[in-house]
Design a protein around this motif. Structure first.
Motif, PDB file in Angstrom:
ATOM      1  N   ILE A  60       0.814  -1.217   0.000  1.00 61.64           N
ATOM      2  CA  ILE A  60       0.000   0.000   0.000  1.00 61.64           C
ATOM      3  C   ILE A  60       0.851   1.271   0.000  1.00 61.64           C
ATOM      4  O   ILE A  60       0.583   2.192  -0.783  1.00 61.64           O
ATOM      5  CB  ILE A  60      -0.991  -0.011   1.183  1.00 61.64           C
ATOM      6  N   PRO A  61       1.909   1.372   0.854  1.00 62.05           N
ATOM      7  CA  PRO A  61       2.744   2.584   0.795  1.00 62.05           C
ATOM      8  C   PRO A  61       3.371   2.797  -0.577  1.00 62.05           C
ATOM      9  O   PRO A  61       3.476   3.940  -1.051  1.00 62.05           O
ATOM     10  CB  PRO A  61       3.820   2.315   1.859  1.00 62.05           C
ATOM     11  N   PHE A  62       3.769   1.712  -1.232  1.00 66.16           N
ATOM     12  CA  PHE A  62       4.356   1.794  -2.573  1.00 66.16           C
ATOM     13  C   PHE A  62       3.338   2.364  -3.556  1.00 66.16           C
ATOM     14  O   PHE A  62       3.668   3.200  -4.409  1.00 66.16           O
ATOM     15  CB  PHE A  62       4.812   0.398  -3.013  1.00 66.16           C
ATOM     16  N   TYR A  63       2.091   1.913  -3.402  1.00 67.80           N
ATOM     17  CA  TYR A  63       1.007   2.421  -4.251  1.00 67.80           C
ATOM     18  C   TYR A  63       0.742   3.904  -3.973  1.00 67.80           C
ATOM     19  O   TYR A  63       0.591   4.708  -4.895  1.00 67.80           O
ATOM     20  CB  TYR A  63      -0.257   1.591  -4.005  1.00 67.80           C
ATOM     21  N   LEU A  64       0.721   4.273  -2.705  1.00 73.06           N
ATOM     22  CA  LEU A  64       0.453   5.656  -2.326  1.00 73.06           C
ATOM     23  C   LEU A  64       1.547   6.611  -2.800  1.00 73.06           C
ATOM     24  O   LEU A  64       1.294   7.791  -3.056  1.00 73.06           O
ATOM     25  CB  LEU A  64       0.286   5.768  -0.809  1.00 73.06           C
ATOM     26  N   GLN A  65       2.769   6.091  -2.922  1.00 68.82           N
ATOM     27  CA  GLN A  65       3.894   6.905  -3.382  1.00 68.82           C
ATOM     28  C   GLN A  65       3.965   7.001  -4.903  1.00 68.82           C
ATOM     29  O   GLN A  65       4.851   7.652  -5.453  1.00 68.82           O
ATOM     30  CB  GLN A  65       5.206   6.325  -2.843  1.00 68.82           C
ATOM     31  N   GLY A  66       2.996   6.348  -5.572  1.00 66.45           N
ATOM     32  CA  GLY A  66       2.966   6.412  -7.026  1.00 66.45           C
ATOM     33  C   GLY A  66       3.805   5.367  -7.723  1.00 66.45           C
ATOM     34  O   GLY A  66       4.022   5.437  -8.941  1.00 66.45           O
ATOM     35  N   GLY A  67       4.280   4.384  -6.966  1.00 64.75           N
ATOM     36  CA  GLY A  67       5.117   3.349  -7.553  1.00 64.75           C
ATOM     37  C   GLY A  67       4.352   2.368  -8.420  1.00 64.75           C
ATOM     38  O   GLY A  67       4.940   1.611  -9.208  1.00 64.75           O
ATOM     39  N   ILE A  68       3.021   2.347  -8.272  1.00 70.32           N
ATOM     40  CA  ILE A  68       2.177   1.462  -9.062  1.00 70.32           C
ATOM     41  C   ILE A  68       0.799   2.126  -9.159  1.00 70.32           C
ATOM     42  O   ILE A  68       0.362   2.796  -8.217  1.00 70.32           O
ATOM     43  CB  ILE A  68       2.079   0.065  -8.396  1.00 70.32           C
ATOM     44  N   THR A  69       0.151   1.978 -10.300  1.00 70.59           N
ATOM     45  CA  THR A  69      -1.154   2.594 -10.467  1.00 70.59           C
ATOM     46  C   THR A  69      -2.225   1.755  -9.774  1.00 70.59           C
ATOM     47  O   THR A  69      -1.999   0.584  -9.439  1.00 70.59           O
ATOM     48  CB  THR A  69      -1.528   2.725 -11.952  1.00 70.59           C
ATOM     49  N   LYS A  70      -3.393   2.335  -9.585  1.00 72.60           N
ATOM     50  CA  LYS A  70      -4.495   1.626  -8.955  1.00 72.60           C
ATOM     51  C   LYS A  70      -4.900   0.395  -9.768  1.00 72.60           C
ATOM     52  O   LYS A  70      -5.108  -0.687  -9.217  1.00 72.60           O
ATOM     53  CB  LYS A  70      -5.698   2.567  -8.785  1.00 72.60           C
ATOM     54  N   VAL A  71      -4.996   0.565 -11.060  1.00 74.50           N
ATOM     55  CA  VAL A  71      -5.374  -0.550 -11.940  1.00 74.50           C
ATOM     56  C   VAL A  71      -4.346  -1.666 -11.862  1.00 74.50           C
ATOM     57  O   VAL A  71      -4.688  -2.859 -11.779  1.00 74.50           O
ATOM     58  CB  VAL A  71      -5.520  -0.066 -13.400  1.00 74.50           C
ATOM     59  N   GLU A  72      -3.052  -1.312 -11.878  1.00 78.07           N
ATOM     60  CA  GLU A  72      -1.990  -2.314 -11.789  1.00 78.07           C
ATOM     61  C   GLU A  72      -2.023  -3.041 -10.446  1.00 78.07           C
ATOM     62  O   GLU A  72      -1.799  -4.261 -10.383  1.00 78.07           O
ATOM     63  CB  GLU A  72      -0.630  -1.643 -11.986  1.00 78.07           C
ATOM     64  N   PHE A  73      -2.304  -2.288  -9.388  1.00 78.61           N
ATOM     65  CA  PHE A  73      -2.376  -2.884  -8.055  1.00 78.61           C
ATOM     66  C   PHE A  73      -3.498  -3.924  -7.997  1.00 78.61           C
ATOM     67  O   PHE A  73      -3.316  -5.027  -7.482  1.00 78.61           O
ATOM     68  CB  PHE A  73      -2.608  -1.791  -7.017  1.00 78.61           C
ATOM     69  N   ILE A  74      -4.652  -3.575  -8.530  1.00 74.64           N
ATOM     70  CA  ILE A  74      -5.795  -4.494  -8.505  1.00 74.64           C
ATOM     71  C   ILE A  74      -5.493  -5.751  -9.315  1.00 74.64           C
ATOM     72  O   ILE A  74      -5.793  -6.876  -8.893  1.00 74.64           O
ATOM     73  CB  ILE A  74      -7.063  -3.810  -9.052  1.00 74.64           C
ATOM     74  N   GLU A  75      -4.894  -5.584 -10.485  1.00 73.25           N
ATOM     75  CA  GLU A  75      -4.547  -6.737 -11.321  1.00 73.25           C
ATOM     76  C   GLU A  75      -3.542  -7.631 -10.614  1.00 73.25           C
ATOM     77  O   GLU A  75      -3.615  -8.868 -10.693  1.00 73.25           O
ATOM     78  CB  GLU A  75      -3.984  -6.259 -12.664  1.00 73.25           C
ATOM     79  N   GLU A  76      -2.603  -7.020  -9.914  1.00 72.26           N
ATOM     80  CA  GLU A  76      -1.606  -7.776  -9.161  1.00 72.26           C
ATOM     81  C   GLU A  76      -2.269  -8.586  -8.049  1.00 72.26           C
ATOM     82  O   GLU A  76      -1.930  -9.749  -7.817  1.00 72.26           O
ATOM     83  CB  GLU A  76      -0.589  -6.793  -8.565  1.00 72.26           C
ATOM     84  N   LEU A  77      -3.234  -7.983  -7.376  1.00 76.00           N
ATOM     85  CA  LEU A  77      -3.952  -8.669  -6.303  1.00 76.00           C
ATOM     86  C   LEU A  77      -4.696  -9.885  -6.828  1.00 76.00           C
ATOM     87  O   LEU A  77      -4.646 -10.966  -6.245  1.00 76.00           O
ATOM     88  CB  LEU A  77      -4.938  -7.708  -5.633  1.00 76.00           C
ATOM     89  N   LYS A  78      -5.402  -9.704  -7.933  1.00 74.77           N
ATOM     90  CA  LYS A  78      -6.185 -10.794  -8.516  1.00 74.77           C
ATOM     91  C   LYS A  78      -5.298 -11.933  -8.987  1.00 74.77           C
ATOM     92  O   LYS A  78      -5.686 -13.107  -8.921  1.00 74.77           O
ATOM     93  CB  LYS A  78      -7.031 -10.263  -9.670  1.00 74.77           C
TER      94      LYS A  78
END
Length: 216
Positions: free
Chosen positions: A103-121
């Motif tokens: 989550i901190p990596f996502y919040l810092q802009g290291g990964i987009t929201k769409v990429e994060f969701i795809e990674e989770l799935k």
């Protein structure tokens, strides 16, 4: 369903359960190690009608989604003593430790929201949790297989169970009637000191209120 009391987690402060036994076993072992004991799995029954009633405000996240991620991040970042949402019950997948560290990596802009969701799935298997975030939401669950002992219950629980038995009401109907009654409003008002009375006395007062309503 296993339960665990959680403060600021995925869905905020609440009483958490799951319908996945393997996950329940993992939680029990983990909590047990922290408390230096074996951990216990407690089974509950849950009234599904809670999600279709106007009495409770609920939300269900069927899978990892952008809405789910926004909600989890909001709760994980909450440093207050209160929830930042007004839901009574929240259901959805779990953000485990691996997700939490991302989550901190996502919040810092290291990964987009769409990429994060795809990674989770892609990476994570099925998980499940329900958070009961308010006192009235807890009326939707009860310990499975246990006989009801009114003398060992809280005033709220004892009165609701008595309504169910005496008036042959459905669980949800009894809960709705009680928490919307004038007696309940008086009970939670400390100035009345009604809370000092036994549940039986309060219940008799409630029955008088119900009779008066029927006469009108």
């Amino acid at each position: 369903m296993i339960c665990q009391k959680v403060l600021n987690r995925d869905f905020g402060r609440g009483f958490y359960v799951t319908n996945i036994y393997g996950q329940a076993k993992f939680w029990a072992k983990r909590k047990g190690r922290k408390q230096r004991n074996e951990g216990i799995i407690t089974e509950f029954t849950f009234l599904e009608s809670a999600f279709t009633s106007n009495y409770l405000k609920t939300v269900r996240y069927e899978d990892y989604s952008e809405e789910w991620l926004d909600f989890v991040v909001m709760n994980r970042e909450n440093d207050t003593d209160k929830n930042l949402h007004d839901y009574d019950i929240v259901e959805g997948p779990v953000a485990n430790d691996d997700i939490a560290t991302r989550i901190p990596f996502y919040l810092q802009g290291g990964i987009t929201k769409v990429e994060f969701i795809e990674e989770l799935k892609f990476k994570h298997s099925v998980s499940h949790q329900i958070a009961f975030c308010t006192q009235k939401s807890l009326q939707m669950i009860k310990t499975a297989f246990n006989k009801v002992d009114l003398n060992e219950m809280t005033i709220d629980d004892a009165i609701v169970q008595s309504l169910i038995i005496d008036f042959e009401m459905a669980d949800f109907q009894a809960i709705d009637l009680y928490f919307n009654s004038k007696i309940y409003s008086r009970l939670i008002d400390e100035k009345t000191e009604l809370y000092k009375k036994s549940w039986q006395e309060v219940y008799e007062m409630l029955k008088i209120e119900l009779k008066n309503k029927l006469r009108r």
